[in-house]
Enzyme design. Structure first.
Site, mmCIF file in Angstrom:
data_model
loop_
_atom_site.group_PDB
_atom_site.id
_atom_site.type_symbol
_atom_site.label_atom_id
_atom_site.label_comp_id
_atom_site.label_asym_id
_atom_site.label_seq_id
_atom_site.Cartn_x
_atom_site.Cartn_y
_atom_site.Cartn_z
ATOM 1 N N GLU A 32 55.615 29.532 100.383
ATOM 2 C CA GLU A 32 54.319 28.866 100.204
ATOM 3 C C GLU A 32 54.554 27.409 99.821
ATOM 4 O O GLU A 32 53.651 26.726 99.361
ATOM 5 C CB GLU A 32 53.462 29.601 99.180
ATOM 6 C CG GLU A 32 54.132 29.854 97.856
ATOM 7 C CD GLU A 32 53.288 30.722 96.936
ATOM 8 O OE1 GLU A 32 52.159 30.323 96.645
ATOM 9 O OE2 GLU A 32 53.759 31.782 96.522
ATOM 10 N N CYS A 79 52.490 34.287 97.109
ATOM 11 C CA CYS A 79 53.728 34.948 96.638
ATOM 12 C C CYS A 79 53.940 36.321 97.277
ATOM 13 O O CYS A 79 55.026 36.901 97.157
ATOM 14 C CB CYS A 79 53.709 35.086 95.118
ATOM 15 S SG CYS A 79 53.552 33.503 94.277
ATOM 16 N N THR A 104 55.265 26.645 83.987
ATOM 17 C CA THR A 104 55.590 27.831 84.801
ATOM 18 C C THR A 104 56.077 27.422 86.197
ATOM 19 O O THR A 104 55.803 28.091 87.177
ATOM 20 C CB THR A 104 54.375 28.787 84.904
ATOM 21 O OG1 THR A 104 53.267 28.079 85.460
ATOM 22 C CG2 THR A 104 53.993 29.336 83.551
ATOM 23 N N HIS A 131 56.075 41.225 90.213
ATOM 24 C CA HIS A 131 56.046 39.801 90.565
ATOM 25 C C HIS A 131 55.996 39.030 89.247
ATOM 26 O O HIS A 131 55.212 39.369 88.359
ATOM 27 C CB HIS A 131 54.817 39.504 91.430
ATOM 28 C CG HIS A 131 54.571 38.033 91.586
ATOM 29 N ND1 HIS A 131 55.558 37.170 91.989
ATOM 30 C CD2 HIS A 131 53.455 37.271 91.364
ATOM 31 C CE1 HIS A 131 55.074 35.938 92.018
ATOM 32 N NE2 HIS A 131 53.802 35.974 91.639
ATOM 33 N N LYS A 144 52.687 41.897 80.711
ATOM 34 C CA LYS A 144 51.267 42.265 80.740
ATOM 35 C C LYS A 144 50.997 43.323 81.807
ATOM 36 O O LYS A 144 50.156 44.193 81.637
ATOM 37 C CB LYS A 144 50.397 41.029 80.989
ATOM 38 C CG LYS A 144 50.314 40.111 79.779
ATOM 39 C CD LYS A 144 49.372 38.948 80.021
ATOM 40 C CE LYS A 144 49.389 38.027 78.815
ATOM 41 N NZ LYS A 144 48.321 37.051 78.808
ATOM 42 N N ASN A 180 59.510 30.227 87.799
ATOM 43 C CA ASN A 180 58.802 30.809 88.945
ATOM 44 C C ASN A 180 59.471 30.418 90.267
ATOM 45 O O ASN A 180 59.863 29.264 90.450
ATOM 46 C CB ASN A 180 57.347 30.312 88.947
ATOM 47 C CG ASN A 180 56.451 31.162 89.826
ATOM 48 O OD1 ASN A 180 56.905 32.084 90.491
ATOM 49 N ND2 ASN A 180 55.165 30.845 89.824
ATOM 50 N N SER A 192 48.442 35.317 95.310
ATOM 51 C CA SER A 192 47.100 34.800 95.045
ATOM 52 C C SER A 192 46.342 34.573 96.340
ATOM 53 O O SER A 192 46.925 34.342 97.394
ATOM 54 C CB SER A 192 47.194 33.476 94.288
ATOM 55 O OG SER A 192 47.680 33.702 92.994
HETATM 56 N N1 COA Z 1 53.838 31.529 69.447
HETATM 57 C C1 COA Z 1 53.774 32.589 70.280
HETATM 58 N N2 COA Z 1 52.916 32.633 71.332
HETATM 59 C C2 COA Z 1 52.136 31.564 71.555
HETATM 60 C C3 COA Z 1 52.180 30.435 70.716
HETATM 61 C C4 COA Z 1 53.068 30.449 69.626
HETATM 62 N N3 COA Z 1 53.163 29.412 68.787
HETATM 63 N N4 COA Z 1 51.260 29.539 71.202
HETATM 64 C C5 COA Z 1 50.686 30.099 72.301
HETATM 65 N N5 COA Z 1 51.214 31.329 72.500
HETATM 66 C C6 COA Z 1 50.908 32.258 73.580
HETATM 67 C C7 COA Z 1 49.429 32.449 73.844
HETATM 68 O O1 COA Z 1 48.839 33.385 72.963
HETATM 69 C C8 COA Z 1 49.465 32.935 75.276
HETATM 70 O O2 COA Z 1 49.845 34.292 75.327
HETATM 71 P P1 COA Z 1 48.780 35.439 75.745
HETATM 72 O O3 COA Z 1 48.307 35.088 77.134
HETATM 73 O O4 COA Z 1 49.571 36.687 75.702
HETATM 74 O O5 COA Z 1 47.683 35.368 74.722
HETATM 75 C C9 COA Z 1 50.626 32.165 75.872
HETATM 76 O O6 COA Z 1 51.408 31.718 74.774
HETATM 77 C C10 COA Z 1 50.202 30.954 76.678
HETATM 78 O O7 COA Z 1 49.328 30.196 75.906
HETATM 79 P P2 COA Z 1 48.078 29.465 76.581
HETATM 80 O O8 COA Z 1 47.347 28.755 75.524
HETATM 81 O O9 COA Z 1 47.335 30.427 77.450
HETATM 82 O O10 COA Z 1 48.888 28.429 77.494
HETATM 83 P P3 COA Z 1 48.387 27.363 78.514
HETATM 84 O O11 COA Z 1 46.942 27.038 78.385
HETATM 85 O O12 COA Z 1 49.345 26.242 78.367
HETATM 86 O O13 COA Z 1 48.556 28.066 79.968
HETATM 87 C C11 COA Z 1 49.266 29.480 81.741
HETATM 88 C C12 COA Z 1 49.455 29.104 80.260
HETATM 89 C C13 COA Z 1 50.219 30.616 82.076
HETATM 90 C C14 COA Z 1 47.825 29.938 81.979
HETATM 91 C C15 COA Z 1 49.570 28.208 82.595
HETATM 92 O O14 COA Z 1 50.897 27.831 82.385
HETATM 93 C C16 COA Z 1 49.340 28.451 84.079
HETATM 94 O O15 COA Z 1 48.217 28.327 84.566
HETATM 95 N N6 COA Z 1 50.394 28.792 84.821
HETATM 96 C C17 COA Z 1 50.292 29.178 86.207
HETATM 97 C C18 COA Z 1 49.747 30.591 86.237
HETATM 98 C C19 COA Z 1 50.314 31.349 87.367
HETATM 99 O O16 COA Z 1 51.485 31.329 87.585
HETATM 100 N N7 COA Z 1 49.453 32.036 88.069
HETATM 101 C C20 COA Z 1 49.906 32.816 89.193
HETATM 102 C C21 COA Z 1 49.812 34.243 88.772
HETATM 103 S S1 COA Z 1 50.271 35.185 90.124
#
Ligand code: COA
Length: 377
Positions: A80, A112, A153, A231, A240, A265, A298
C-alpha cells in the site's frame, strides 16, 4: 486434497532505527506511553535510497537464495506504499531476481490485507497448476507524517513467502472467515506519500472485523487454535485483539510480537512478521500445532484463517538471519531521522551515505523514471 502452503518465509527491514524512549523525549511525552501504551520499543527507519522495492528485494533474496527459482511461475507483490500509479512493483523484483520470462507478475492492493489476498491468490494458482510454485512479496514503508499522532506507529519492512505443494513450513487451511465492509478509517489519496488515519475508528473497526471474521472462520471450521498471530500495526493492537477474543490478557503470547515491537508497522507484512516472530522465538516445538492468523486491511477487509505447522519446520527458518536483520541495525538520533524523513521519494538523492539493508538501492528519478542499482557493500 493435496497440502498447499508456506514452503519458505523470510523478512527484511531497514538498516536504521530510532528508540521510542528518545522519540518520547523529542515529542514531550513519557517513555511509558510508547513502551507500554503502544508496546513499541524501536522503529525501523528507511534511508533515502531504501523503498518498497529495495526492501522487497532483500526479503525475496532471503527466500530464493539456494532455491531453484525455475520453479516459480507466479510472482505477486502486495503493498500500500507502491512507487507507481500504473506499473507494478512486482516487475522490478522479477527483473532483479532474474526470474524466468514465463513467470506471471502483478501487484495486489487492499491496504494491509493485500498480503493475505496475495497468499490466497497464490494458493489458488498452485491448486489449479499442480507442480507450480508462487512467490509472494509484501513490502511497505509506513508513513503518517512528522508530529502527527500516527508518527509513533510508523516503521518499514518486507516479507517474502514461497507457496507450494507439500510445503516444508506450514499447510494453509483454505476454509477461512471473511468480513468486508466499506469504511474510511485509513487511506492514502493519489499523489500523497503519507497515509491519513482516523486512529480511534481504525482500532474499533479492527476489533469488530476480528469478531465477525473469527465467527465466520469458526462457522466453517469449529476448530481449536494453539496460537494466534494478529495483524500488528502496533503491538498493543494485537494485545487488544487477543483480549477481544478471550476476554483477558492471560496467555497472550509475547513471542508473536517480538520482532514487531522492534520494527514498528510494516502494513501488509506486519501479520507475517508476527508469524515469523512466533515461530522463531517460541521454545516449544510447534510441529502439528494450529496457528490462527487475523488479517485486517483498512477500508476494510478482514480474513481469519489458520495454518498447521509441519514437522521439521525449524530446519527451513533462517533464525540467525532474522536476528541479524534486527541486531545489526544502526541506531540514529531523532534529528537524523527527521532529516532523512524529508528526503523520501525526492527526485535526486544526494546523500548515499546511508545504506540499504540489502544490495539494491534507489538512486533517484531521471526523466520521470525511477532508477535502481545493484551494488556490493
Ligand atoms: N503509560 C502507559 N500507557 C500510556 C501512557 C503512559 N504514561 N500514556 C498513554 N498511554 C496509553 C494510552 O492509554 C493508550 O492506550 P489504550 O488505547 O490501551 O488506552 C495508548 O497509550 C496510546 O495513547 P493515545 O493517547 O491513544 O495516543 P495517541 O493519541 O498518540 O494515538 C494511535 C495513538 C495508535 C491512535 C495513533 O498513533 C495512530 O493513529 N496510529 C495509527 C493507527 C493505526 O495504525 N491504525 C491502523 C489499524 S489497522
Amino acid at each position: 486434497m493435496q497440502d498447499i502452503g508456506i514452503n519458505r518465509i523470510s523478512f527484511s527491514t531497514s538498516r536504521y532505527f530510532i528508540d521510542m524512549a528518545e522519540f518520547a523525549l523529542s515529542r514531550n511525552q513519557v517513555k511509558a506511553k510508547y513502551y507500554d501504551g503502544l508496546m513499541q520499543e524501536k522503529m525501523s527507519i528507511p534511508p533515502p535510497c531504501e523503498d518498497t522495492i529495495t526492501l522487497a528485494f532483500s526479503a525475496a533474496v532471503n527466500v530464493t537464495d539456494k532455491y531453484d527459482i525455475e520453479k516459480i511461475d507466479l510472482l505477486i507483490f502486495a503493498t500500500e506504499s507502491g512507487i507507481d500509479e500504473s506499473k507494478s512493483c512486482a516487475i522490478y523484483i522479477h527483473k532483479f531476481l532474474n526470474l524466468k520470462s514465463t513467470c506471471k507478475v502483478f501487484d495486489i492492493k487492499q491496504a494491509c490485507y493485500a498480503g493475505t489476498a496475495a497468499i490466497f491468490t497464490a494458493y489458488a494458482f498452485v491448486r489449479a497448476n499442480p507442480g507450480r510454485q508462487a512467490l509472494v512479496v509484501m513490502s511497505d514503508v509506513a508513513r503518517y507524517g512528522l508530529h502527527t499522532p500516527g508518527e509513533a506507529t510508523q516503521g518499514c519492512g518486507a516479507v517474502a513467502v514461497i507457496i507450494s505443494e507439500n510445503p516444508s513450513i506450514a499447510v494453509i487451511n483454505p476454509k477461512t472467515g471473511i468480513h468486508s465492509e466499506e469504511s474510511m478509517d485509513f487511506w492514502r489519496p493519489v499523489g500523497r506519500n503519507e497515509a491519513i488515519v482516523n486512529g480511534a475508528m481504525s482500532a474499533k473497526k479492527y476489533l469488530s472485523f476480528l469478531k465477525r471474521s473469527y465467527e465466520d472462520f469458526q462457522k466453517n471450521n469449529g476448530m481449536e487454535l494453539d496460537h494466534i498471530c494478529f495483524h500488528t500495526p502496533f503491538c498493543k493492537m494485537a494485545l487488544k485483539g487477543h483480549i477481544a477474543l478471550y476476554g483477558n490478557r492471560d496467555n497472550f503470547n509475547v513471542n508473536s510480537i517480538a520482532y514487531n515491537r522492534l520494527i514498528g508497522n510494516c502494513y501488509t507484512a506486519s501479520l507475517y512478521i508476527s508469524l515469523i516472530s512466533l515461530l522463531s522465538n517460541t521454545k516449544e516445538d510447534l510441529s502439528r500445532r494450529i496457528i490462527g492468523l487475523y488479517s485486517y486491511g483498512s477500508g476494510s477487509v478482514s480474513e481469519f484463517f489458520s495454518v498447521r505447522m509441519q514437522a521439521g519446520y525449524m530446519d527451513f527458518l533462517n533464525i540467525d538471519l532474522f536476528k541479524k536483520n534486527i541486531e545489526d541495525r544502526i541506531h540514529i538520533s531523532i534529528k537524523e531521522y527527521e532529516n532523512i524523513y524529508d528526503s523520501y521519494c525526492l527526485d535526486d538523492i544526494k546523500n548515499l551515505d546511508y545504506l540499504t539493508s540489502g544490495e539494491l538501492r534507489f538512486l533517484g528519478v531521471s526523466d520521470d523514471m525511477r532508477v535502481y542499482e545493484k551494488y556490493k557493500r
